[in-house]
Design an enzyme around this catalytic site. Structure first.
Site, PDB file in Angstrom:
ATOM      1  N   ASP A  14      -4.907  -8.563   5.525  1.00  0.00           N
ATOM      2  CA  ASP A  14      -4.845  -7.858   4.147  1.00  0.00           C
ATOM      3  C   ASP A  14      -6.361  -7.375   4.150  1.00  0.00           C
ATOM      4  O   ASP A  14      -7.635  -8.005   4.439  1.00  0.00           O
ATOM      5  CB  ASP A  14      -4.567  -8.513   3.204  1.00  0.00           C
ATOM      6  N   THR A  52      -5.003  -1.586   0.798  1.00  0.00           N
ATOM      7  CA  THR A  52      -6.721  -2.291   1.108  1.00  0.00           C
ATOM      8  C   THR A  52      -6.799  -1.823   2.383  1.00  0.00           C
ATOM      9  O   THR A  52      -8.393  -1.287   1.965  1.00  0.00           O
ATOM     10  CB  THR A  52      -6.640  -3.324   0.948  1.00  0.00           C
ATOM     11  N   THR A  53      -6.720  -1.497   3.256  1.00  0.00           N
ATOM     12  CA  THR A  53      -6.895  -1.276   4.858  1.00  0.00           C
ATOM     13  C   THR A  53      -7.470  -0.228   4.836  1.00  0.00           C
ATOM     14  O   THR A  53      -7.998   0.666   5.169  1.00  0.00           O
ATOM     15  CB  THR A  53      -5.967  -2.081   5.445  1.00  0.00           C
ATOM     16  N   ASP A  75       0.859  -8.271  -2.475  1.00  0.00           N
ATOM     17  CA  ASP A  75       1.424  -7.089  -2.177  1.00  0.00           C
ATOM     18  C   ASP A  75       2.600  -6.387  -1.984  1.00  0.00           C
ATOM     19  O   ASP A  75       2.947  -5.234  -2.858  1.00  0.00           O
ATOM     20  CB  ASP A  75       0.708  -6.805   0.055  1.00  0.00           C
TER      21      ASP A  75
HETATM   22  P1  ADP Z   1      -2.849  -1.620   4.039  1.00  0.00           P
HETATM   23  O1  ADP Z   1      -3.788  -3.194   4.082  1.00  0.00           O
HETATM   24  O2  ADP Z   1      -3.712  -0.322   4.056  1.00  0.00           O
HETATM   25  O3  ADP Z   1      -1.576  -1.350   3.465  1.00  0.00           O
HETATM   26  P2  ADP Z   1      -1.310  -1.638   6.611  1.00  0.00           P
HETATM   27  O4  ADP Z   1      -1.906  -2.968   7.291  1.00  0.00           O
HETATM   28  O5  ADP Z   1      -0.532  -2.239   5.591  1.00  0.00           O
HETATM   29  O6  ADP Z   1      -2.585  -1.783   5.422  1.00  0.00           O
HETATM   30  O7  ADP Z   1      -0.717  -0.664   7.614  1.00  0.00           O
HETATM   31  C1  ADP Z   1      -0.088   0.248   6.325  1.00  0.00           C
HETATM   32  C2  ADP Z   1      -0.459   2.007   7.438  1.00  0.00           C
HETATM   33  O8  ADP Z   1       0.626   1.249   7.726  1.00  0.00           O
HETATM   34  C3  ADP Z   1       0.407   2.853   5.852  1.00  0.00           C
HETATM   35  O9  ADP Z   1      -0.208   4.482   5.910  1.00  0.00           O
HETATM   36  C4  ADP Z   1       1.758   3.404   6.518  1.00  0.00           C
HETATM   37  O10 ADP Z   1       2.402   3.757   6.589  1.00  0.00           O
HETATM   38  C5  ADP Z   1       1.816   2.216   7.355  1.00  0.00           C
HETATM   39  N1  ADP Z   1       3.170   1.644   8.418  1.00  0.00           N
HETATM   40  C6  ADP Z   1       3.744   0.747   7.318  1.00  0.00           C
HETATM   41  N2  ADP Z   1       5.928   0.616   8.154  1.00  0.00           N
HETATM   42  C7  ADP Z   1       5.031   1.953   9.624  1.00  0.00           C
HETATM   43  C8  ADP Z   1       6.622   1.552  10.439  1.00  0.00           C
HETATM   44  N3  ADP Z   1       7.244   0.950   9.976  1.00  0.00           N
HETATM   45  N4  ADP Z   1       6.059   3.032  10.720  1.00  0.00           N
HETATM   46  C9  ADP Z   1       4.979   3.621  10.463  1.00  0.00           C
HETATM   47  N5  ADP Z   1       3.893   2.999  10.185  1.00  0.00           N
HETATM   48  C10 ADP Z   1       3.952   1.811   9.398  1.00  0.00           C
HETATM   49 MG    MG Z   2       0.143  -2.897   3.690  1.00  0.00          MG
END
Ligand code: ADP
Ligand code: MG
Length: 535
Positions: free
Chosen positions: A69, A102-103, A400
């Protein structure tokens, strides 16, 4: 000053005696600030997306946290630079407002800073860049609205909500159980949601964890679970149709104030005092029994004397229950928190169909389950897991997911993930740039390019060729006029995020772009850094 080259052959400047320099002005200040901001963003970049890496953080006293996270990573990092702290703040405000993303927001800000650096090199004034970014972010904001879709769900059809929560959880360590955890999160949010007012009070969802068992044993309890047990081992372990007195006053006779003095010089006087104290306990227990309480939950402790008496008079009791838990118990059971024994009345008692003590493993660990409550609008998610790190990370991941479910209840618009929304915005912003005659045009184009950093990072983290993948997807979006094409991180075989069911909330995405632009604008406008000099 000396010029050196890094391992990729990029030049950089080494300033001698930099630590003695306390003041940075003009372009130097902007450059230093930008590189500090980018350094933070670089750390988070590899954590983005379903194939993102996790970080292990060790605190000064040896605690270890493993997390994916963004907000948590930055929170735990010991950041000294003031600009880097702004990035930490940025991630925190996204966490505060939206809960997820948040990332992404930090990666986006880092990319904007990188682009700004290039523009500064070309001699464009920082204010022009800031203005251009502002215009471009507004274009992207509106474009997101245009490509968003309404998501219909109801209390009976929760599948859309579950799917969105699953997207959030897919990038976490717990993604093995994402379906189950997403369902738990959605059910918990729906249990406490006010669907008419479209409001959710997440405080009513208690997240509790205990080491042991496995992640699959995690459950949703329509009631409250407290990490406490009955005050005496011989008290009943199971109470049906409990009437609960919730007390914030201690079970003990009033202590003499410091200014008073009690002289005990004979055995008789001591005996009288003792008897009076006992009488006091007895009265208190009697008071509880009189109003019909069958269980006492107390914020304070009580000594052995009182404990024994409670056992003797057949009134089970729980002690040292925290204030927040007490409040939740009061909400769930429809009871009132009673601050004085005199105020105890039958109406103030909370009601629960079943109160039971459950023991775990071979240890003496016990927890108290308060279930079948009068008002089931307070629920507990009870997490099990192999170790403490896992439970803590599950708590954060569930946070989240809960936030995403809440956001969808507030506003049921979604955009598609996997970088598809960013690519679509990038195309739109790039196209709009031509309409601006001034130098802002460059900044607008730069924001379009910065938006590409999210799909690039997703592709890179999934082991794909970043540039090739991005250009292929981008041309596919233009050719098919389909804003749902994104990065196929999990190698499912299709680029269409609609088919893959990868959703994100519209407000979350919009907030990311707004917040990132705001912070970058702020950093660009700083042209003088005056640090306190050491005396
Ligand atoms: P954040 O803390 O920003 O939410 P994450 O590590 O949760 O970061 O990553 C979120 C990103 O990953 C988003 O851009 C989302 O669209 C993408 N994402 C999540 N699941 C998938 C998936 N199954 N296939 C492609 N992209 C994905
Ligand atoms: Mg996320």
């Amino acid at each position: 000053m000396a010029l050196a080259f890094d391992e990729f052959g990029r030049p950089f400047i080494i300033l001698k005696e930099q630590e003695q320099k306390t003041r940075l002005r003009g372009l130097d200040a902007q450059r230093a600030n930008i590189s500090a901001g980018r350094a933070v963003a670089r750390i988070l970049r590899t954590s983005l997306g379903p194939k993102g890496m996790d970080k292990m953080l060790q605190s000064p006293d040896g605690d270890v946290i493993i997390t994916n996270d963004g907000a948590t990573i930055l929170e735990q990092m010991d950041v000294d630079n003031q600009i880097a702290k702004l990035m930490v703040e940025l991630s925190r405000s996204q966490d505060y407002e939206i809960g997820d993303g948040t990332t992404g927001v930090v990666v986006m800000a880092g990319a904007l800073l990188e682009q700004a650096e290039k523009l500064l090199e070309r001699g464009i004034h920082p204010i022009r860049i800031a203005e251009g970014y502002e215009m471009a972010s507004r274009i992207a904001f509106e474009h997101l609205e245009r490509i968003s879709q309404k998501f219909e769900f109801s209390a009976t059809d929760i599948e859309p909500l579950v799917q969105t929560c699953m997207t959030t959880l897919s990038s976490k360590i717990v993604n093995r159980c994402k379906r189950m955890l997403a369902e738990i999160a959605v059910k918990a949010v729906l249990a406490v949601a006010d669907l008419d007012r479209k409001d959710v009070n997440l405080d009513l969802i208690k997240v509790e964890g205990k080491v042991g068992g496995k992640l699959e044993d995690t459950e949703l309890i329509y009631g409250i679970v407290v990490d406490k047990d009955m005050s005496h081992p011989q008290m009943p372990k199971r109470i049906e149709n409990a009437k609960i007195a919730i007390l914030t006053c201690p079970f003990e006779p009033p202590k003499p104030k410091t200014k008073h003095k009690v002289d005990i010089d004979t055995v008789e006087k001591f005996q009288t005092l003792r008897q009076q104290e006992q009488q006091y306990f007895d009265d208190m227990v009697q008071k509880c029994k009189d109003v019909g309480a069958t269980l006492v939950i107390c914020q304070w402790g009580f000594d052995d004397e009182a404990n024994h008496l409670l056992m003797h008079r057949n009134l089970p009791a729980v002690r040292w229950v925290g204030g927040v838990e007490l409040e939740l118990i009061a909400i769930a059971t429809g009871g009132r928190i009673v601050p004085r024994f005199q105020e105890l009345t039958p109406e103030k008692l909370g009601k629960a169909g079943l109160v039971r003590e459950k023991s775990f493993g071979t240890t003496k660990d016990r927890m108290l389950y308060i279930e079948q409550c009068a008002n089931s609008r307070a629920v507990t998610i009870f997490i099990r897991g192999g170790n403490k790190m896992m439970i803590e990370e599950t708590k954060r991941s569930l946070h989240d997911a809960l936030c995403v479910a809440r956001n969808l209840i507030r506003n049921n618009s979604i955009v598609y993930g996997g970088g598809s929304a960013e690519i679509s915005c990038s195309i739109a912003v790039d196209a709009a740039a031509d309409r601006y005659p001034g130098v802002e045009q460059y900044a607008i184009r730069s924001l379009a390019e910065a938006l590409d950093s999210i799909p690039l990072a997703l592709a890179e983290n999934s082991g794909l060729q970043p540039i090739n993948t991005l250009t292929a997807v981008k041309s596919q979006q233009v050719k098919e006029n389909n804003p749902f094409c994104g990065i196929d991180c999990n190698d499912v075989g299709t680029n269409d995020m609609k088919e893959q069911n990868v959703f994100e909330t519209l407000i979350g995405k919009q907030q990311q772009i707004l917040l990132a632009t705001q912070v970058v604008k702020m950093i660009l406008k700083i042209d003088d850094v005056i640090a306190p000099s050491d005396y």
